[in-house]
Design an enzyme around this catalytic site. Structure first.
Site, PDB file in Angstrom:
ATOM      1  N   ILE A   1       0.811  -1.221   0.000  1.00 35.61           N
ATOM      2  CA  ILE A   1       0.000   0.000   0.000  1.00 35.61           C
ATOM      3  C   ILE A   1       0.838   1.262   0.000  1.00 35.61           C
ATOM      4  CG2 ILE A   1      -2.021  -1.045   1.076  1.00 35.61           C
ATOM      5  CD1 ILE A   1      -1.084   0.025   3.763  1.00 35.61           C
ATOM      6  N   GLY A   2       2.165   1.135   0.021  1.00 41.14           N
ATOM      7  CA  GLY A   2       2.977   2.339  -0.013  1.00 41.14           C
ATOM      8  C   GLY A   2       4.464   2.020   0.028  1.00 41.14           C
TER       9      GLY A   2
ATOM     10  N   GLY B   1       8.404   4.048   0.814  1.00 39.89           N
ATOM     11  CA  GLY B   1       9.029   5.238   1.374  1.00 39.89           C
ATOM     12  C   GLY B   1      10.529   5.171   1.220  1.00 39.89           C
TER      13      GLY B   1
ATOM     14  N   PHE C   1      12.766   4.462   3.331  1.00 40.88           N
ATOM     15  CA  PHE C   1      13.461   3.421   4.073  1.00 40.88           C
ATOM     16  C   PHE C   1      12.792   2.053   3.980  1.00 40.88           C
ATOM     17  CE2 PHE C   1      14.677   7.278   6.624  1.00 40.88           C
ATOM     18  CZ  PHE C   1      15.960   7.346   6.112  1.00 40.88           C
ATOM     19  N   GLY C   2      11.740   1.907   3.201  1.00 36.88           N
ATOM     20  CA  GLY C   2      11.132   0.593   3.120  1.00 36.88           C
ATOM     21  C   GLY C   2       9.794   0.583   2.429  1.00 36.88           C
TER      22      GLY C   2
ATOM     23  N   VAL D   1       5.469  -0.558   2.765  1.00 34.63           N
ATOM     24  CA  VAL D   1       4.368  -0.690   3.707  1.00 34.63           C
ATOM     25  C   VAL D   1       3.325  -1.645   3.119  1.00 34.63           C
ATOM     26  CG1 VAL D   1       2.595   0.500   5.039  1.00 34.63           C
ATOM     27  CG2 VAL D   1       4.748   1.660   4.515  1.00 34.63           C
TER      28      VAL D   1
ATOM     29  N   LYS E   1       5.306  -1.849   8.148  1.00 30.38           N
ATOM     30  CA  LYS E   1       6.392  -1.166   7.450  1.00 30.38           C
ATOM     31  C   LYS E   1       7.650  -2.020   7.558  1.00 30.38           C
ATOM     32  CE  LYS E   1       8.941   3.244   7.479  1.00 30.38           C
ATOM     33  NZ  LYS E   1       9.031   4.550   8.169  1.00 30.38           N
TER      34      LYS E   1
ATOM     35  N   ASP F   1       9.651  15.783   9.724  1.00 31.65           N
ATOM     36  CA  ASP F   1       9.306  15.404   8.344  1.00 31.65           C
ATOM     37  C   ASP F   1       7.799  15.453   8.127  1.00 31.65           C
ATOM     38  OD1 ASP F   1       9.859  14.697   5.744  1.00 31.65           O
ATOM     39  OD2 ASP F   1       9.924  12.547   6.143  1.00 31.65           O
TER      40      ASP F   1
END
Length: 999
Positions: free
Chosen positions: A711-712, A714, A716-717, A719, A733, A837
């Site tokens: 679903i996503g 980023g 660093f990894g 999700v 995550k 962030d």
């Protein structure tokens, strides 16, 4: 005798001494209680409201404290709108003479103490617009003199205590905008003194209790924005004193009784929108002679509209849209004549019904105050009456999606205050009148899908505030006037497709620097080359030029159109090689079919995905990815001597050896670094125990980390969505440990979230650090799943996703949620957490559209003794470009003020719909000074996101709300950190806006 007289006098003196001592002791009790309260309150201004609460003066002289004149006991405490936070001390229950406790519009949190029930003299309790959580204390029922209870705009849960029925003097209960559940208690019907009951914006279910009809003194009843079902009980119609009845946004059904308008002689607001009511609107509605606001929209009302509105002289707003009103009778629209007597009418919205017949000439006799008139989505026919030009104060006129015929009346030129004008999807003929140029304030103009002919009048260039123009699917001919491309305000859409336009594209096309979508497709006779000046349209994301006779090659200057996502050049006469710069553009869909392109097809970017690119009908193309099934390109013969040159051999061997050495040293460095990070991880992970979840459980929960559950992604990894047996739906995550900063991000997030809990923060279930089945290091964070995704997807949906509704009220709620989270992190956590962030993709929305701040991978912890932690993030500038505070780029320490700056940019993005990195922001223009135009000119419709501008709110009221929010955003995003607001003030100001604008 004298002896007894002396004895009596001595007794009186003794009683007086005892009484004085008792009063002095009680005074000291008040003194101690106030100091205990102060110890739990945080005053962000230091020397502000509570600075006078000290030993240098009597507590009766302290700010916000009022004492009785006789006994010097505290009778009132008023500390409203002072930016205070902290908790309410249980010692407040010792102030037994207290009659008024007013703390509204601050950021107090924690539970309302049960001890407050000891204030038996209390008449007014005002805790609205704070962050109190927990349940409403049933002990309040002991405050037998309570008259006014205001605890709305908090985070309270649970039910309304049944014990409240004993409060025989209670007149006002306000619990709106909390998270209360259960049903509306039947016991409330026993509080016969009740005059106001406001419970909107909760999670109440069940039905409306029949015995609420016993509240004969009730003036205000609001149960909107809940989950209440059933019908309106007949007893409710007996409350003849009602001024306000709001049951909107529930699941109510049934029909309205024929006598409803005869039962409420004092009613001013009747709001029944967004329910499931059926049947005909009763004629008796015409007897609500005091009514100002009638909302019946988005129900299932049907039949002929026969209400005589002529007696409703105070009517300001009438909303009937999204029903099935209509009968097909010849006099279908006769009700409009009775509305001409409503001289205060400002908003008339009847779009999306089944009304037929003609629009009568007397429509021009409607109120001179009307500024919003929508009849779209009906079945009206015949001409548009020229008398429409009499409504000179209209700012919105929408007659689209009907069956109107004949030419557009030239009298529309009189509507010089129009901002939104749509006649789309009718059967209008004739030409576009030159008087269109008189609409100098118009922002949105849609005449699409009609039978209009002739040329596009050059007078349209006078509409210098246009942001969207739709003329597609007509029979317009002639050349495209160059003046059209000189409307610099065009920023959303210019659609001229499916007409009969001819000639070349004017070079002036490059002047549309702010335009996002341009569609000139399917005009057949458009010819010439694509002007190189089109590259100046740096904001373009959608460019459709297909179905014309364009020729030549793709201009090399288009390389600079870095925002282009959809490009369709198919079915033209274009030729030459396909330029490789197209690989670098962020194209989601590229259609080059049916042209005369030749040569080798690029392999990267959009060309690497057969679902993203189409090149059919170009017989001279070759190469490309196999799934495109193009012929192989001829192999180029190379100079044989190249490989046998001794110099080249030495160069190749030397370069290879150097590369191998660099690779070996990099691997050694990497594995040493990984080892250090693994050791550090064990030392820095929080000792507190989370829920224990194994790698195998996470593997099963995500179907083997299937891409279907992704679903996503980023920095660093990745999700994944998953389902855990003991928890339910979660988001997982998984850290990509090849990224050097992933481990530090994992530690930072676990440490930041281990002890903090807030309604507007993402809840972490566990931090998982283990070994997978192949013996590799595995790190993951498990969160509660947010059903509505992140804010980024709501503000900037992908092309294959329709733009969801995100109106002004939702924007304001999200703004308050995020500000509340930051206020908690900055001032109510120990240690303080600096997020570092904040951006839309890190704000998640649950099923009720409540916002939760997440992704603490870059967070910093601030200890007063130790300063800011430095181990928690990678080196370099913290945050994301566009959102990171400017001082971070100069090497300044991370601070709460940096989060405030990011919040200001985020709020501007929500209001404008534009990213801070939008390509339009060049040459000194940025999202901040772009939005600041709202404060210096009448440009709200240009600057603000059109989706935000929609919704059930009066335009003047809407604009005031927007301006107030812009001021806050600008104050947060000041260049100098010391000039920025703090989040406590932001929360207070936003809650005040919500309270005033959305009562």
């Amino acid at each position: 005798m004298r002896f007894w007289l002396v004895l009596q006098q001595l007794a009186l003196i003794l009683i007086l001494i005892i009484t004085t001592d008792a009063l002095n002791n009680n005074n000291e009790t008040d003194h101690v209680s106030l100091l205990a309260m102060k110890s739990k309150i945080f005053d962000p201004f230091g020397g502000g409201a509570l600075s006078s609460w000290n030993e240098s003066s009597h507590f009766c002289n302290w700010e916000g404290v009022l004492c009785g004149k006789r006994h010097k006991r505290v009778t009132r405490i008023r500390l409203s709108s002072l930016g205070l936070s902290g908790t309410l001390s249980p010692h407040v229950g010792n102030l037994t003479f207290l009659r008024r406790l007013v703390l509204y519009n601050n950021t107090f949190h924690g539970e309302i103490p049960n001890e407050i029930g000891g204030l038996y003299r209390l008449k007014l309790l005002a805790l609205e617009a704070n962050s109190f959580h927990g349940r409403i204390p049933a002990s309040l029922s002991h405050c037998s003199n309570l008259v006014d209870l205001f605890i709305g705009y908090n985070n309270l849960v649970g039910t309304i205590p049944e014990e409240f029925s004993s409060l025989s003097m209670l007149k006002e209960i306000s619990v709106h905008e909390n998270n209360l559940t259960g049903g509306i208690p039947k016991s409330l019907g026993n509080i016969t003194s009740l005059e106001l009951f406001s419970a909107g914006g909760n999670l109440f279910g069940g039905t409306i209790p029949n015995n609420l009809g016993q509240l004969k003194n009730l003036i205000f009843l609001s149960l909107d924005y809940n989950q209440i079902s059933g019908t309106i009980p007949s007893s409710l119609y007996n409350i003849s004193h009602l001024n306000v009845l709001s049951l909107a946004f529930n699941d109510l059904h049934g029909s309205l009784p024929s006598y409803i308008g005869n039962m409420f002689p004092h009613l001013e607001f009747l709001q029944l929108q967004v329910n499931n009511f059926t049947g005909q609107l009763p004629n008796s509605i015409g007897n609500l002679t005091k009514v100002k606001w009638l909302s019946f929209n988005k129900n299932e009302f049907s039949g002929k509209l026969t209400v005589d509105f002529s007696k409703l002289v105070n009517l300001v707003i009438l909303r009937l849209q999204l029903n099935s009103l209509g009968s097909g009778d010849f006099d279908e629209m006769h009700f409009l004549e009775s509305l001409t007597n409503c001289s205060s009418l400002e908003i008339l919205n009847i779009f999306s019904n089944k009304l037929k017949g003609v629009l009568p000439d007397f429509v021009g006799n409607l109120s001179s105050n009307i500024h919003f008139f929508a009849l779209a989505g009906n079945q009206l026919q015949g001409r548009i009456p020229p008398t429409i030009g009499n409504l000179v104060n209209l700012s919105l006129l929408d007659l689209s999606n009907n069956r109107f015929t004949r030419p557009i009346p030239s009298t529309i030129g009189k509507l010089q205050k129009l901002q939104r004008f749509s006649l789309a999807q009718n059967q209008l003929s004739g030409t576009i009148p030159d008087s269109i140029g008189n609409l100098s304030l118009v922002n949105d103009l849609y005449f699409s899908i009609n039978n209009l002919e002739g040329t596009i009048p050059s007078s349209i260039s006078n509409c210098q505030r246009l942001i969207a123009l739709g003329l597609e699917q007509n029979n317009l001919s002639g050349t495209i006037p160059k003046e059209l491309f000189q409307i610099s305000s065009l920023s959303i859409l210019l659609n001229l497709s499916h007409n009969q336009l001819s000639g070349p594209l004017p070079s002036e096309i490059g002047e549309l620097k702010s335009l996002v979508a341009l569609d000139i497709s399917n005009n057949n006779d458009l010819s010439g080359e694509i002007p190189g000046s089109i590259s100046s349209c740096t904001s373009l994301e959608f460019l459709f030029l297909e179905g014309n006779m364009l020729q030549g090659s793709i201009p090399m200057s288009m390389e600079f159109m870095r925002g282009l996502q959809f490009l369709d050049l198919s079915s033209n006469n274009l030729s030459g090689q396909i330029p490789t710069f197209l690989e670098k553009l962020p194209l989601i869909n590229l259609n080059l079919s049916f042209n005369y392109f030749n040569g080798e097809l690029p392999l990267h970017g959009a060309f690497a995905n057969s679902t993203s690119v189409s090149v059919y009908g170009n017989d001279k193309l070759c190469g490309g990815i196999p799934s495109l099934q193009l012929p192989r390109c001829p192999i180029k013969k190379l100079n044989r001597n190249f490989f046998f040159s001794s110099k080249r051999i030495y160069a190749i061997v030397g370069t290879s050896i150097l590369g191998i050495l660099i690779l070996i040293s990099s691997l050694v460095f990497y594995f040493r670094k990984r080892k250090r990070e693994s050791t550090t991880t064990l030392e820095l992970l929080p000792k507190e125990s989370f829920v224990q979840i194994s790698y195998g459980e996470l593997l099963n929960a995500t179907d083997g980390f299937s891409s279907n559950n992704l679903i996503g992604t980023g920095g660093f990894g990745f999700v994944y969505k998953g389902v855990l047996d003991q928890i339910g739906d979660v988001a997982i995550k998984v850290l990509n440990l090849v990224n050097p900063g992933a481990t530090r991000s994992f530690i930072a997030e676990c440490k930041a979230l281990k002890n903090i809990r807030h309604r507007n923060l993402v809840k972490i279930v566990t931090c998982c650090s283990s070994i997978d089945f192949q013996g590799n290091e595995f790190k993951a964070l498990v969160y509660e799943l947010m059903m509505n995704g992140n804010l980024e997807k709501w503000l900037h949906p992908s092309q294959d996703t329709s733009r969801p509704e995100f109106n002004l009220l939702q924007c304001l709620r999200v703004a308050i949620d995020v500000a509340s989270a930051l206020d908690y992190l900055h001032y109510q956590c120990e240690p303080t957490v600096i997020h570092c962030d904040l951006k839309p993709s890190n704000i998640l929305l649950d099923q009720q559209m409540v916002a939760h701040v997440g992704d603490f991978g870059l967070a910093r912890l601030f200890h007063p003794e130790m300063g800011i932690s430095h181990h928690s993030t990678s080196m370099g500038v913290i945050g994301t470009v566009g959102y990171a505070a400017p001082e971070y780029g100069l090497g300044s320490e991370m601070s709460m003020k940096g989060d405030v700056y990011s919040y200001g940019v985020l709020l501007l993005e929500m209001l404008t719909g534009k990213r801070p990195t939008d390509l339009m922001f060049v040459d000194g223009l940025n999202i901040r000074n772009f939005t600041s135009q709202v404060l210096t000119g009448n440009v709200i419709e240009i600057v603000m996101d059109p989706v935000i501008l929609n919704g059930d709110i009066v335009i003047g009221q809407r604009d005031n709300c927007l301006i107030a929010m812009v001021k806050i955003a600008l104050a947060c995003s000041e260049e100098l950190p010391q000039n920025r607001m703090n989040m406590t003030d932001v929360v207070r100001e936003l809650q005040h806006i919500k309270k005033v604008m959305f009562k």
